[in-house]
Design a protein around this motif. Sequence first.
Motif, PDB file in Angstrom:
ATOM      1  N   ASP A 126      33.652  60.452  47.252  1.00 25.36           N
ATOM      2  CA  ASP A 126      34.751  59.711  46.636  1.00 25.36           C
ATOM      3  C   ASP A 126      36.023  60.538  46.509  1.00 25.36           C
ATOM      4  OD1 ASP A 126      33.958  61.439  44.657  1.00 25.36           O
ATOM      5  OD2 ASP A 126      33.471  59.887  43.177  1.00 25.36           O
ATOM      6  N   LYS A 203      32.517  53.259  46.326  1.00 24.15           N
ATOM      7  CA  LYS A 203      32.930  52.007  45.700  1.00 24.15           C
ATOM      8  C   LYS A 203      31.725  51.295  45.090  1.00 24.15           C
ATOM      9  CE  LYS A 203      35.781  47.934  46.398  1.00 24.15           C
ATOM     10  NZ  LYS A 203      36.703  47.225  47.281  1.00 24.15           N
ATOM     11  N   LYS A 204      31.872  50.886  43.838  1.00 25.82           N
ATOM     12  CA  LYS A 204      30.773  50.208  43.160  1.00 25.82           C
ATOM     13  C   LYS A 204      30.817  48.705  43.433  1.00 25.82           C
ATOM     14  CE  LYS A 204      30.278  53.723  39.636  1.00 25.82           C
ATOM     15  NZ  LYS A 204      30.423  54.112  38.247  1.00 25.82           N
ATOM     16  N   ARG A 205      29.687  48.068  43.253  1.00 25.28           N
ATOM     17  CA  ARG A 205      29.554  46.663  43.617  1.00 25.28           C
ATOM     18  C   ARG A 205      30.535  45.778  42.858  1.00 25.28           C
ATOM     19  NH1 ARG A 205      23.495  44.808  43.548  1.00 25.28           N
ATOM     20  NH2 ARG A 205      23.477  46.531  45.040  1.00 25.28           N
ATOM     21  N   ASP A 206      30.825  46.113  41.610  1.00 26.84           N
ATOM     22  CA  ASP A 206      31.720  45.267  40.810  1.00 26.84           C
ATOM     23  C   ASP A 206      33.186  45.689  40.910  1.00 26.84           C
ATOM     24  OD1 ASP A 206      31.447  47.652  39.519  1.00 26.84           O
ATOM     25  OD2 ASP A 206      31.126  46.805  37.513  1.00 26.84           O
ATOM     26  N   ASP A 207      33.507  46.587  41.837  1.00 30.48           N
ATOM     27  CA  ASP A 207      34.889  47.031  42.041  1.00 30.48           C
ATOM     28  C   ASP A 207      35.522  46.154  43.115  1.00 30.48           C
ATOM     29  OD1 ASP A 207      37.280  48.278  42.538  1.00 30.48           O
ATOM     30  OD2 ASP A 207      36.452  50.286  42.766  1.00 30.48           O
ATOM     31  N   HIS A 208      36.441  45.296  42.692  1.00 32.79           N
ATOM     32  CA  HIS A 208      37.063  44.353  43.623  1.00 32.79           C
ATOM     33  C   HIS A 208      38.491  44.761  43.984  1.00 32.79           C
ATOM     34  CE1 HIS A 208      33.594  41.835  42.988  1.00 32.79           C
ATOM     35  NE2 HIS A 208      33.824  41.806  41.683  1.00 32.79           N
ATOM     36  N   ASP A 211      41.081  47.690  49.382  1.00 33.52           N
ATOM     37  CA  ASP A 211      40.678  48.898  50.099  1.00 33.52           C
ATOM     38  C   ASP A 211      41.883  49.539  50.776  1.00 33.52           C
ATOM     39  OD1 ASP A 211      38.089  49.636  49.597  1.00 33.52           O
ATOM     40  OD2 ASP A 211      37.238  48.184  50.981  1.00 33.52           O
TER      41      ASP A 211
END
Length: 419
Positions: A126, A203-208, A211
């Motif tokens: 990251d 990137k986490k799953r709930d990070d919208h 990009d």
Amino acid sequence: MTPPAEQKPPRAERLGAVRQVRPATEGWSQKKDAEGRPLLQFASPKRGKPPVHLADLNPEERTARLKELGLPGFRAKQLETHYFTHYTSDPTLMTDLPAAGREELVAGLLPPLLTEVRRLETDRGDTIKFLWKLHDGALVESVLMRYPGRITLCVSSQAGCGMNCPFCATGQAGLTRNMSAAEIVDQIVRANRLIAEGGLGGKKRDDHSADRVSNIVFMGMGEPLANYARVMQAVRVMTDKQHGLGMSARGITVSTVGLVPAIKKLAAEQIPVTFALSLHAPDDTLRDELIPVNSRWKVDEALDAARAYFDATGRRVSIEYALIKDMNDHGWRADLLAEKLNARGRGWVHVNPIPLNPTPGSIWTASERDVTNEFVRRLNAAGVPTTLRDTRGKEIDGACGQLATTEDDERAAEAMPVA
């Protein structure tokens, strides 16, 4: 309100009950002028200029350049879209441009600027540090960091730095040259290309969040305000929603060690970037040694200019403060800093203490945890919003104050042809 006068430490500290380390270099010699003062380099040494690039020109100049080449002006918008939206300078991907003369057109307006020499990543992927080689062999670094909900790029604005601060690795070699606006912008475009290709992990799953790079900090190599015109052209390109990267000015942080006339110019630009003052000491006695430019513009002058920036823009100012063990982390300095900031009003400033990041050969180190906590506590108790800053990239020498090219970097760059 009149700012408080220079304050002496409490008697116990003056008598040596609390250690006071003085700024000094180890492993390198600080450049001095004829009178023995730390040498400051404001002017860029003369070197061959980088090729003129689309990002060096304003929209009108881009159109004029195309017309000089006998091409319709609307081709400029097509090139802008490829570079600023698709992050490419590859003519084979620009199929909306006529095949005849396409390569020459792209080479003329999107010449290669940065050659990637090496890339270092943290274990989680990251945080990535890039080493770039410029057209003349100069080396610069930038650091890409993913946080929850945002992606930050720390960009360089100069190859080297002329401010000669003894605790910063970047300034040890002095100033090589100013970077062009396009060389600054290209760091972002290249980072965006890597992100689009899936090269930045974490990137986490709930990070919208989008990009692409959302935040810029001018805290890489160089003193941004010593390269004022090119930095401001780069900022205009970053924030231009029709002809540039379309970024929010509020997500861009421009830092300085305290070039007061340039701070005043920045306040008049009417571009609401975040302004950060790298203070590191509230008293002139220490700051004269720690930040050599303090010999030109003292603490109170720098703070007055910072307050004027807030008055002109309404944007809260950040005060950056690297906490160095036994040097600038004393409780009385936290109290003096709070006193000086509050003398200029409330609600205009936020303090970011940063644990000092180690550099090769340095005898200095970060403050102890309890000392750091006490420094932060005193500022908050005085009503000054204070947040200890997260440091990223320390293990890859990519954190604040660590950006400097090594002999290994130089050997690797010599073997790498310029793009």
